[in-house]
Design an enzyme around this catalytic site. Structure first.
Site, PDB file in Angstrom:
ATOM      1  N   LYS A  83      17.960 -10.315 -11.018  1.00 38.01           N
ATOM      2  CA  LYS A  83      16.747 -10.408 -10.203  1.00 38.01           C
ATOM      3  C   LYS A  83      16.892 -11.477  -9.128  1.00 38.01           C
ATOM      4  O   LYS A  83      16.562 -11.245  -7.953  1.00 38.01           O
ATOM      5  CB  LYS A  83      15.529 -10.722 -11.079  1.00 38.01           C
ATOM      6  CG  LYS A  83      14.203 -10.671 -10.314  1.00 38.01           C
ATOM      7  CD  LYS A  83      13.044 -11.164 -11.147  1.00 38.01           C
ATOM      8  CE  LYS A  83      13.005 -12.674 -11.170  1.00 38.01           C
ATOM      9  NZ  LYS A  83      11.758 -13.211 -11.778  1.00 38.01           N
ATOM     10  N   ASP A 110      10.464  -7.814 -11.107  1.00 40.18           N
ATOM     11  CA  ASP A 110       9.897  -8.854 -11.973  1.00 40.18           C
ATOM     12  C   ASP A 110       8.857  -8.216 -12.897  1.00 40.18           C
ATOM     13  O   ASP A 110       8.724  -6.987 -12.953  1.00 40.18           O
ATOM     14  CB  ASP A 110       9.292  -9.991 -11.138  1.00 40.18           C
ATOM     15  CG  ASP A 110       8.057  -9.549 -10.358  1.00 40.18           C
ATOM     16  OD1 ASP A 110       7.730  -8.335 -10.347  1.00 40.18           O
ATOM     17  OD2 ASP A 110       7.409 -10.421  -9.764  1.00 40.18           O
TER      18      ASP A 110
END
Length: 214
Positions: free
Chosen positions: A124, A142
């Protein structure tokens, strides 16, 4: 898990997102690729606002890997101690700064694999840096995106990588660069976890969430 939006629905959803916010931006404050990388690494299990508050005094004195190493772990800890897991994060930032200097000439690399080789940098974080700084259509998934992807049908998946693939495979190419920004902002401020603001939602008529709020 909601059913994946059809192409026409996906195109219409992102057309609306773009019309409402043509140029969405991440909320982490940064001055260059290095400060962006550090800010994103610090933001794990912390709020962007909390990270910004801590880094406003940090960036003027440590905005390069070399300056961060000169500051040292103890010095860095003093700046980030209001952030969750700050001791481990400070250790990771010093370690990744050293690697950037020793292996990458002090520059932040522009490949996902190279970024993910750095301490404290997961997929991420790498995707955020690739997207925001290098303008690559990487999708940083997320908790907000994972939630709304499955709740609405925009980009369903059983794990974050499946949601990432759903975005890459189904969002029209003209919206790929900003897709994760629109989705994060939508999940953060409209399609919230406990009390989604369905009445204010741009895609209420397209969304498959059966428990829409009044």
């Amino acid at each position: 898990m909601a059913r994946q939006f059809e192409y026409a629905q996906m195109q219409e959803a992102f057309r609306r997102f773009q019309a409402a916010e043509p140029n969405p931006k991440g909320e982490l404050e940064h001055t260059n690729a290095f400060t962006l990388l550090v800010a994103v690494a610090l933001s794990a299990q912390a709020t962007d606002a909390g990270v910004n508050k801590a880094t406003r005094s940090l960036w003027p004195i440590a905005d390069t890997p070399e300056k961060m190493l000169a500051l040292g772990e103890e010095g860095l800890t003093e700046h980030v101690k209001t952030i969750g897991l700050y001791r481990q994060k400070a250790k990771n930032v010093i370690a990744l700064s050293r690697i950037l200097v020793e292996r990458f000439g002090g520059e932040v690399p522009s490949s996902r694999a190279a970024l993910m080789s750095l301490p404290g940098v997961g997929r991420k974080t790498a995707n955020v840096v690739l997207n925001i700084w290098f303008h690559y259509p990487a999708q940083a998934v997320d908790t907000h995106i994972f939630r709304i992807g499955n709740r609405t049908g925009l980009c369903p998946g059983r794990d974050v990588e499946a949601v990432e693939r759903a975005i890459e495979d189904n969002v029209p190419v003209e919206y790929q660069n900003h897709a994760h920004h629109w989705l994060i902002l939508h999940g953060r401020y409209i399609c919230t976890a406990r009390k989604p603001r369905c009445a204010d939602c741009l895609i209420r008529d397209l969304c498959q969430f059966e428990e829409k709020t009044a």
